[in-house]
Design a protein around this motif. Structure first.
Motif, mmCIF file in Angstrom:
data_model
loop_
_atom_site.group_PDB
_atom_site.id
_atom_site.type_symbol
_atom_site.label_atom_id
_atom_site.label_comp_id
_atom_site.label_asym_id
_atom_site.label_seq_id
_atom_site.Cartn_x
_atom_site.Cartn_y
_atom_site.Cartn_z
ATOM 1 N N THR A 450 40.364 30.120 35.526
ATOM 2 C CA THR A 450 39.999 31.500 35.876
ATOM 3 C C THR A 450 39.891 32.330 34.605
ATOM 4 O OG1 THR A 450 41.100 31.371 38.027
ATOM 5 C CG2 THR A 450 40.738 33.573 37.116
ATOM 6 N N LEU A 451 38.911 33.229 34.577
ATOM 7 C CA LEU A 451 38.792 34.197 33.484
ATOM 8 C C LEU A 451 39.393 35.518 33.955
ATOM 9 C CD1 LEU A 451 37.715 35.153 30.721
ATOM 10 C CD2 LEU A 451 35.553 35.690 31.886
ATOM 11 N N PHE A 452 40.421 35.989 33.241
ATOM 12 C CA PHE A 452 41.085 37.247 33.578
ATOM 13 C C PHE A 452 40.620 38.330 32.609
ATOM 14 C CE2 PHE A 452 43.956 33.748 34.640
ATOM 15 C CZ PHE A 452 44.279 34.015 35.959
ATOM 16 N N LEU A 453 40.010 39.384 33.148
ATOM 17 C CA LEU A 453 39.621 40.531 32.348
ATOM 18 C C LEU A 453 40.561 41.686 32.703
ATOM 19 C CD1 LEU A 453 35.721 40.451 32.687
ATOM 20 C CD2 LEU A 453 37.185 39.220 31.066
ATOM 21 N N VAL A 454 41.429 42.054 31.759
ATOM 22 C CA VAL A 454 42.423 43.100 32.000
ATOM 23 C C VAL A 454 41.996 44.360 31.257
ATOM 24 C CG1 VAL A 454 44.823 43.785 31.727
ATOM 25 C CG2 VAL A 454 44.267 41.411 32.301
ATOM 26 N N PHE A 455 41.816 45.432 32.012
ATOM 27 C CA PHE A 455 41.443 46.715 31.411
ATOM 28 C C PHE A 455 42.715 47.423 30.941
ATOM 29 C CE2 PHE A 455 37.416 47.065 34.232
ATOM 30 C CZ PHE A 455 36.781 46.148 33.402
ATOM 31 N N ALA A 456 42.865 47.517 29.641
ATOM 32 C CA ALA A 456 44.069 48.107 29.045
ATOM 33 C C ALA A 456 43.797 49.572 28.721
ATOM 34 C CB ALA A 456 44.475 47.338 27.794
ATOM 35 N N ASN A 457 44.175 50.446 29.641
ATOM 36 C CA ASN A 457 44.053 51.877 29.368
ATOM 37 C C ASN A 457 45.411 52.543 29.198
ATOM 38 O OD1 ASN A 457 45.019 52.225 32.007
ATOM 39 N ND2 ASN A 457 42.954 52.337 32.849
ATOM 40 N N GLY A 458 46.473 51.719 29.189
ATOM 41 C CA GLY A 458 47.793 52.211 28.847
ATOM 42 C C GLY A 458 48.478 53.022 29.921
ATOM 43 N N GLY A 459 48.120 52.830 31.197
ATOM 44 C CA GLY A 459 48.786 53.592 32.248
ATOM 45 C C GLY A 459 48.260 53.240 33.616
ATOM 46 N N TYR A 460 48.819 53.910 34.631
ATOM 47 C CA TYR A 460 48.322 53.781 35.991
ATOM 48 C C TYR A 460 47.242 54.842 36.186
ATOM 49 C CZ TYR A 460 52.311 50.780 37.118
ATOM 50 O OH TYR A 460 53.222 49.761 37.156
ATOM 51 N N ALA A 461 46.015 54.493 35.803
ATOM 52 C CA ALA A 461 44.940 55.487 35.782
ATOM 53 C C ALA A 461 44.686 56.095 37.153
ATOM 54 C CB ALA A 461 43.656 54.850 35.245
#
Length: 536
Positions: A450-461
């Motif tokens: 599986t390819l996991f793309l994690v959006f790192a915006n540093g919080g619970y947007a």
């Protein structure tokens, strides 16, 4: 219908519509506000013990082949009736059982006659509900009627005694269908009725949901939409995509708020909903779902979905067989030549501009194979993902139906294990990834590609946006120091931190062409700026 003023008035109208005009009861004080001064067309039958009440109603229901209406008195009444309710369940007798409760205004203090009622009859009821508000009582009773028929047993509604006198304000549609058809297979009479509604419509619309996401149902809906020349919309916040989203008739997601929903449905006089509730909402707004005169027909094999949906006609059946037969039955229309939906996209970020989730989605839309499975858990950008990356085949999109975090990462591993022939991409937020990050160990140790793309915006947007809309200051901090790439590496999963668009483009061009054959997971920890808008 006469202009009703109280919950009791509207409930009596529900009784009349459903044929529940005989009440079998052994009443107590919690039932006095409901029973005193009954209208002349409502018959009252007294029995001297609750077992007899339910037994008589059971015989009546079996002989009439339709639900009987029972009224019981709080804990003592329901407790005395449990044995008879068990008999009704095993005898498959549909009963609508109203159980009186103490006054809602002081239930928290547990006054005399307060009942702990919801579990008192054990597993014998087919459905138990205490409405959240007094105004929900008529709808709960209408749903109990449908639950009793489908479940073939007693359905219980618990009603606090003061609810009956409350004003029945215009809170929105009653959460139950007007009519339900349940015959197995494709019932010819029901098929003819639905086909007639569609043929007579000036501008029909199809709405599809997770329950339509099978190869056969999607094919049947394509045939039906083409024959009717009807546009197709996807339910809001659905777990799966019920129609090929690259088809010319597909027109995008429905809004999840009533005002915008009415706008999206404007101009359509018959709405056929397949494999979805009527209608999935998110923020509360008052008012109806549709304008006056719009007819709603629902096709679903999920009884709970059918029973709570305010449709004019609901058909509880397998959507694939019914829709395939419907496509052959309706009269074909000349194509109107309306323009297909334009899939939104964005250009690459300019010099000095931060990378955002839509930049990633634009790259995926251009590069993923047709049968790629997208597993999503990025709440603040879910709607943008569904609009920008069309799900083209069955199981092309899988999202979290409940809304709780921690589904996407492990679910994508399970999907890839079950379907190693299909490329699988998990699109996740950094906050949601924290709820199930340990599942990466399983992916690494079992060779799950599986390819996991994690959006790192540093919080619970998503929480930040909701707090902003509520007009208050959020008490929670951000967490930019949390790096999923580091956690993934610690769990044995290969990972890479991505800080620029150019770097992401290079990695995706390398990984996506070989994703189908990957035998190890890969996590990309992608720095993105939070989205400015959230308007589901």
């Amino acid at each position: 219908m006469a202009d009703p003023t109280t919950v009791r008035d509207v409930t009596f109208d529900v009784f009349r519509r459903l044929g529940l005009t005989t009440i079998f009861a052994n009443p107590g004080s919690t039932e006095v506000p409901f029973l005193t001064g009954l209208p002349d067309d409502i018959r009252f039958v007294l029995a001297l013990h609750e077992g007899s009440v339910v037994g008589i109603a059971t015989g009546w229901a079996i002989a009439n082949e339709r639900p009987a209406l029972v009224n019981l008195h709080t804990t003592a009444g329901l407790g005395n009736a449990v044995g008879a309710l068990a008999t009704a369940r095993v005898n498959r007798a549909p009963l609508v059982v109203l159980v009186g409760q103490q006054d809602r205004r002081h239930l928290a203090l547990e006054p005399f006659l307060t009942g702990r009622l919801e579990g008192l009859a054990g597993d014998y009821p087919v459905w138990v509900n205490q409405p959240v508000t007094a105004q929900d009582v008529p709808g709960a009773i209408a749903r109990a009627y449908q639950e009793a028929i489908t479940g073939r047993g007693p359905a219980i509604v618990i009603v606090p005694m003061d609810d009956w006198a409350q004003p029945m304000t215009a809170t929105g549609p009653v959460a139950a269908p007007a009519q339900v058809r349940r015959r197995p297979g494709v019932d010819a009479a029901t098929l003819a009725e639905v086909a007639g509604l569609l043929d007579g419509a000036r501008s029909p619309l199809l709405v599809v949901g997770a329950g339509a996401d099978t190869t056969g149902t999607r094919a049947a809906l394509v045939a039906l939409s083409e024959r009717l020349d009807a546009p197709v919309r996807q339910e809001a916040f659905g777990a799966r995509a019920g129609f090929p989203q690259d088809h010319p008739n597909y027109q995008g997601l429905l809004p999840a708020a009533r005002g915008r929903l009415r706008g999206a449905l404007e101009g359509h006089d018959v709405v056929l909903v397949v494999g979805a509730p009527v209608f999935r909402q998110y923020p509360y707004e008052p008012g109806p779902f549709v304008a006056d005169g719009v007819r709603i027909v629902e096709i679903s094999q999920d009884p709970a979905e059918v029973h709570r949906s305010p449709a004019d006609l609901a058909v509880l059946t397998d959507p694939e067989g019914f829709c395939a037969a419907l496509a052959e039955r309706v009269t074909p229309r000349e194509p109107s030549g309306s323009a297909p939906r334009v899939v939104p996209t964005v250009p690459p970020p300019g010099p000095g501009e931060p990378m955002r989730a839509p930049h990633v989605f634009a790259l995926l839309a251009e590069r993923t194979d047709r049968d790629t499975v997208i597993v999503e858990e990025t709440p603040s950008t879910r709607q943008v993902l569904e609009e920008m990356v069309p799900a083209r085949e069955a199981l092309g999109y899988l999202g979290v139906a409940m809304g709780g975090l921690g589904f996407g990462m492990p679910a994508s591993i399970g999907v890839r294990m079950a379907r190693p022939d299909r490329p699988v991409i998990a699109i996740l937020g950094d906050g949601s990834s924290m709820y199930a990050v340990q599942s990466l160990w399983t992916a690494a140790n079992y060779g799950v590609g599986t390819l996991f793309l994690v959006f790192a915006n540093g919080g619970y947007a998503i929480m930040d946006k909701l707090a902003e809309r509520a007009g208050g200051k959020a008490p929670w901090p951000s967490f930019p120091e949390v790096r999923l790439s580091a956690l993934a590496t610690a769990l044995g999963c290969p990972a890479r931190r991505i800080s620029s668009y150019e770097e992401l483009l290079e990695v995706l061009d390398d990984v996506l062409p070989r994703l189908r054959d990957m035998d190890a997971p890969l996590l990309l920890d992608i720095d993105v700026a939070p989205e400015r808008e959230f308007n589901p």
